[in-house]
Design a protein around this motif. Structure first.
Motif, short mmCIF file in Angstrom:
data_model
loop_
_atom_site.label_atom_id
_atom_site.label_comp_id
_atom_site.label_asym_id
_atom_site.label_seq_id
_atom_site.Cartn_x
_atom_site.Cartn_y
_atom_site.Cartn_z
N ILE A 163 10.37 7.69 -2.84
CA ILE A 163 11.02 6.55 -2.22
C ILE A 163 10.00 5.45 -1.97
O ILE A 163 8.88 5.72 -1.52
CB ILE A 163 11.70 6.97 -0.89
N VAL A 164 10.38 4.23 -2.28
CA VAL A 164 9.56 3.06 -2.00
C VAL A 164 10.22 2.29 -0.87
O VAL A 164 11.44 2.06 -0.88
CB VAL A 164 9.41 2.16 -3.25
N ASP A 165 9.43 1.89 0.11
CA ASP A 165 9.91 1.21 1.30
C ASP A 165 9.42 -0.23 1.27
O ASP A 165 8.22 -0.50 1.34
CB ASP A 165 9.35 1.94 2.54
N ASP A 166 10.36 -1.18 1.14
CA ASP A 166 10.02 -2.61 1.18
C ASP A 166 10.13 -3.06 2.63
O ASP A 166 11.23 -3.05 3.21
CB ASP A 166 10.98 -3.42 0.32
N LEU A 167 9.01 -3.46 3.22
CA LEU A 167 8.96 -3.72 4.66
C LEU A 167 9.19 -5.19 4.99
O LEU A 167 8.77 -6.08 4.25
CB LEU A 167 7.61 -3.28 5.22
N LEU A 197 7.59 -8.19 1.19
CA LEU A 197 6.32 -8.44 0.51
C LEU A 197 5.36 -7.26 0.62
O LEU A 197 4.49 -7.08 -0.22
CB LEU A 197 5.65 -9.69 1.08
N ILE A 198 5.53 -6.45 1.66
CA ILE A 198 4.70 -5.26 1.83
C ILE A 198 5.52 -4.05 1.43
O ILE A 198 6.66 -3.87 1.88
CB ILE A 198 4.21 -5.12 3.28
N MET A 223 -0.08 1.53 -0.19
CA MET A 223 0.55 0.28 0.26
C MET A 223 0.18 -0.85 -0.69
O MET A 223 -0.96 -0.95 -1.15
CB MET A 223 0.09 -0.07 1.68
N HIS A 224 1.17 -1.68 -1.01
CA HIS A 224 0.94 -2.87 -1.82
C HIS A 224 1.41 -4.09 -1.04
O HIS A 224 2.44 -4.06 -0.37
CB HIS A 224 1.72 -2.79 -3.15
N VAL A 225 0.64 -5.16 -1.13
CA VAL A 225 0.99 -6.44 -0.51
C VAL A 225 1.25 -7.44 -1.62
O VAL A 225 0.33 -7.80 -2.36
CB VAL A 225 -0.11 -6.94 0.43
N ASP A 226 2.50 -7.85 -1.76
CA ASP A 226 2.90 -8.77 -2.83
C ASP A 226 2.44 -8.26 -4.19
O ASP A 226 1.96 -9.02 -5.04
CB ASP A 226 2.35 -10.17 -2.55
N MET A 232 -6.20 -2.13 0.79
CA MET A 232 -7.19 -1.16 1.23
C MET A 232 -7.10 -0.99 2.74
O MET A 232 -6.57 -1.82 3.45
CB MET A 232 -8.60 -1.63 0.83
N ALA A 233 -7.66 0.11 3.24
CA ALA A 233 -7.66 0.41 4.68
C ALA A 233 -6.26 0.32 5.26
O ALA A 233 -5.99 -0.36 6.24
CB ALA A 233 -8.61 -0.52 5.43
N ASN A 234 -5.32 1.01 4.59
CA ASN A 234 -3.93 0.92 4.98
C ASN A 234 -3.64 1.66 6.28
O ASN A 234 -4.20 2.74 6.52
CB ASN A 234 -3.03 1.54 3.89
#
Length: 214
Positions: free
Chosen positions: A117-121, A126-127, A148-151, A156-158
């Motif tokens: 599952i991917v969670d779009d926050l 965008l996160i 974690m991906h941002v845009d 890093m350091a999530n």
């Protein structure tokens, strides 16, 4: 048709408590939404000197600075097919503090390639985080964020967010515990409490608009 949680958990799904199976087994075909109402026993986390910096996330319904005890809470889950044809579940959380109402929103979907599952926050999504899911020995559901991906870019350091939910048969309600922890800053946000849930008819006008800030 299987729900995104059934697909993520596989055969483990049948080990969930029956009430959790009912809640997490819903699909868009059933045209139902979930309304949860309850109270968070405590909301805490983040050093008081750093909390003002969290206000930058309030507009996106991503994070907030307020803390307290016995905080009224609502949760709305809408199960729908998004504009890309993906089965999606929205999580619209509202926390009712004495002088403000804060949101913590997300939209979850199952990613076939990643097998999770991917969670779009936030309202904009965008996160994004990938979630590991499993069923506990007591029939509860445990979820923990991974990458974690941002845009679209790897972060890093999530912070790591864990969510545990089980059904309290005496209370006839769900008990939830959420903990977001940063590897350097420690606990960013922790809340736990009891949520009573009902299932209601849903129309297309109920589906929340994504990617837009008020």
């Amino acid at each position: 048709m299987k729900s995104i949680f059934h697909r993520a958990l596989g055969e483990q799904f049948h080990n969930l408590h029956p009430e959790l199976q009912k809640k997490y087994g819903l699909t868009s075909k059933q045209n139902l939404m979930i309304l949860g109402q309850g109270r968070m026993t405590e909301i805490r986390g983040t050093h008081p000197l750093l909390r003002p910096f969290l206000q930058v996330g309030t507009k996106d319904h991503l994070v907030f600075a307020e803390r307290g005890k016995d905080v009224p809470f609502t949760l709305e889950n809408y199960i729908y097919v998004d504009e890309k044809g993906r089965e999606t579940i929205s999580w619209i959380r509202r926390f009712f503090f004495p002088y403000s109402i804060r949101g913590f929103d997300a939209a979850m979907r199952f990613d076939e390639e990643k097998g999770c599952i991917v969670d779009d926050l936030g309202k904009t999504g965008l996160i994004q985080t990938e979630l590991e899911t499993h069923v506990t020995a007591e029939g509860g559901l445990y979820m923990e964020s991974k990458a974690m991906h941002v845009d679209g870019l790897m972060s890093m350091a999530n912070p790591t967010t864990s969510v545990y939910e089980h059904y309290d048969e005496e209370e006839e309600a769900f008990r939830v515990h959420v903990h977001a922890e940063h590897p350097v800053l420690g606990t960013l946000l922790m809340y736990e409490g009891t949520v009573h849930t009902e299932f209601l008819p849903m129309t297309f006008t109920n589906i929340p608009e994504r990617g837009v800030l008020d």
